[in-house]
Design a protein around this motif. Structure first.
Motif, mmCIF file in Angstrom:
data_model
loop_
_atom_site.group_PDB
_atom_site.id
_atom_site.type_symbol
_atom_site.label_atom_id
_atom_site.label_comp_id
_atom_site.label_asym_id
_atom_site.label_seq_id
_atom_site.Cartn_x
_atom_site.Cartn_y
_atom_site.Cartn_z
ATOM 1 N N ALA A 104 5.648 -2.887 -4.684
ATOM 2 C CA ALA A 104 5.152 -3.078 -6.053
ATOM 3 C C ALA A 104 5.621 -4.392 -6.654
ATOM 4 C CB ALA A 104 5.606 -1.910 -6.931
ATOM 5 N N GLU A 105 6.717 -4.928 -6.146
ATOM 6 C CA GLU A 105 7.211 -6.185 -6.721
ATOM 7 C C GLU A 105 6.740 -7.406 -5.953
ATOM 8 O OE1 GLU A 105 11.348 -6.432 -7.791
ATOM 9 O OE2 GLU A 105 11.261 -4.467 -8.748
ATOM 10 N N SER A 106 6.934 -7.394 -4.644
ATOM 11 C CA SER A 106 6.584 -8.583 -3.849
ATOM 12 C C SER A 106 5.123 -8.583 -3.420
ATOM 13 C CB SER A 106 7.464 -8.645 -2.602
ATOM 14 O OG SER A 106 7.111 -7.597 -1.706
ATOM 15 N N ASN A 107 4.468 -7.437 -3.514
ATOM 16 C CA ASN A 107 3.088 -7.256 -3.036
ATOM 17 C C ASN A 107 2.936 -7.345 -1.516
ATOM 18 O OD1 ASN A 107 1.639 -6.585 -5.357
ATOM 19 N ND2 ASN A 107 1.645 -8.725 -6.036
ATOM 20 N N GLU A 108 4.063 -7.317 -0.810
ATOM 21 C CA GLU A 108 3.999 -7.291 0.651
ATOM 22 C C GLU A 108 3.417 -5.947 1.113
ATOM 23 O OE1 GLU A 108 6.946 -8.267 4.462
ATOM 24 O OE2 GLU A 108 7.824 -7.743 2.548
ATOM 25 N N VAL A 109 2.503 -5.999 2.084
ATOM 26 C CA VAL A 109 1.993 -4.755 2.667
ATOM 27 C C VAL A 109 3.026 -4.262 3.675
ATOM 28 C CG1 VAL A 109 0.184 -3.696 4.068
ATOM 29 C CG2 VAL A 109 -0.430 -5.349 2.295
ATOM 30 N N LEU A 110 3.474 -3.042 3.513
ATOM 31 C CA LEU A 110 4.605 -2.544 4.296
ATOM 32 C C LEU A 110 4.203 -1.658 5.462
ATOM 33 C CD1 LEU A 110 7.069 -1.720 1.388
ATOM 34 C CD2 LEU A 110 6.939 -3.799 2.760
ATOM 35 N N MET A 111 3.207 -0.809 5.269
ATOM 36 C CA MET A 111 2.815 0.091 6.353
ATOM 37 C C MET A 111 1.473 0.747 6.045
ATOM 38 S SD MET A 111 5.505 3.229 5.710
ATOM 39 C CE MET A 111 4.539 4.570 6.390
ATOM 40 N N LEU A 112 0.915 1.326 7.082
ATOM 41 C CA LEU A 112 -0.307 2.120 6.942
ATOM 42 C C LEU A 112 -0.025 3.480 7.564
ATOM 43 C CD1 LEU A 112 -3.451 2.198 6.341
ATOM 44 C CD2 LEU A 112 -3.715 1.675 8.748
ATOM 45 N N ALA A 113 -0.356 4.530 6.831
ATOM 46 C CA ALA A 113 -0.142 5.870 7.376
ATOM 47 C C ALA A 113 -1.306 6.758 6.941
ATOM 48 C CB ALA A 113 1.197 6.423 6.911
ATOM 49 N N TRP A 114 -1.138 8.063 7.102
ATOM 50 C CA TRP A 114 -2.246 8.995 6.902
ATOM 51 C C TRP A 114 -1.862 10.108 5.940
ATOM 52 C CZ3 TRP A 114 -6.631 7.281 9.043
ATOM 53 C CH2 TRP A 114 -6.482 6.265 9.978
ATOM 54 N N MET A 115 -2.843 10.655 5.284
ATOM 55 C CA MET A 115 -2.597 11.758 4.355
ATOM 56 C C MET A 115 -3.653 12.835 4.498
ATOM 57 S SD MET A 115 -1.630 10.067 0.681
ATOM 58 C CE MET A 115 -0.040 9.319 0.391
#
Lengths: 107, 107
Positions: A23-34
């Motif tokens: 939320a601060e750096s806007n770096e994309v961290l991961m992709l997962a499933w829900m």
């Protein structure tokens, strides 16, 4: 909390994708499933909760590592089959210890 | 261009996910899918090319709308089944005319 109709429809066909973005750096961290339960738990607990396809079960991110993701905001896309979580990442998002799972570059 | 082994393995099992992120603002714009051909075309042409699951065919983003995505950088995640494209978005990424497909907020 009612789940929007587009997402409901997508969930009726299978898992949806969830992108976690700092939320601060806007770096994309991961992709997962829900699945629906993971989405509802994420909304209610404000801790990112996914569905593990390999373990076939719910997975509170950080429950073993302590690297929880505090959810600040959730958006969803135009066809309702993907959500974008703006999060505060405690520690590293990646199990390798890297901040982001997207740490590999094409050479 | 050789595709890294982790991605090759993921592609052998099915499509991989592709997140498009604005290279300047870091806004996440959309999530789509790639097969090996889409990934190779993206790398070679530097224009984001996806695989459309609904049309079951390759899809150069912007080929009808003019809203191409110029690829600046490609990263991939720790298990090789998702790529992150840093792009310059011409026009809007979303077919609705919104800049990002993730323009819906949970209320």
């Amino acid at each position: 909390m009612n789940i929007p109709a587009q997402i409901k429809e997508a969930l009726s066909k299978g898992l949806i994708s969830a992108i976690a973005q700092d939320a601060e750096s806007n770096e994309v961290l991961m992709l997962a499933w829900m699945n629906e339960e993971a989405l509802l738990k994420t909304i209610e607990s404000k801790r990112a909760t996914y569905f593990s396809r390999s373990r076939n079960s719910l997975w509170v991110k950080g429950e073993t590592s302590g690297h929880f993701q505090e959810v600040v905001e959730i958006k969803f896309d135009c066809d309702g089959d993907a959500v974008l979580l703006k999060i505060n990442q405690i520690g590293a998002a990646c199990h390798t210890g890297e901040k982001s799972c997207f740490h590999n570059e094409f050479k």
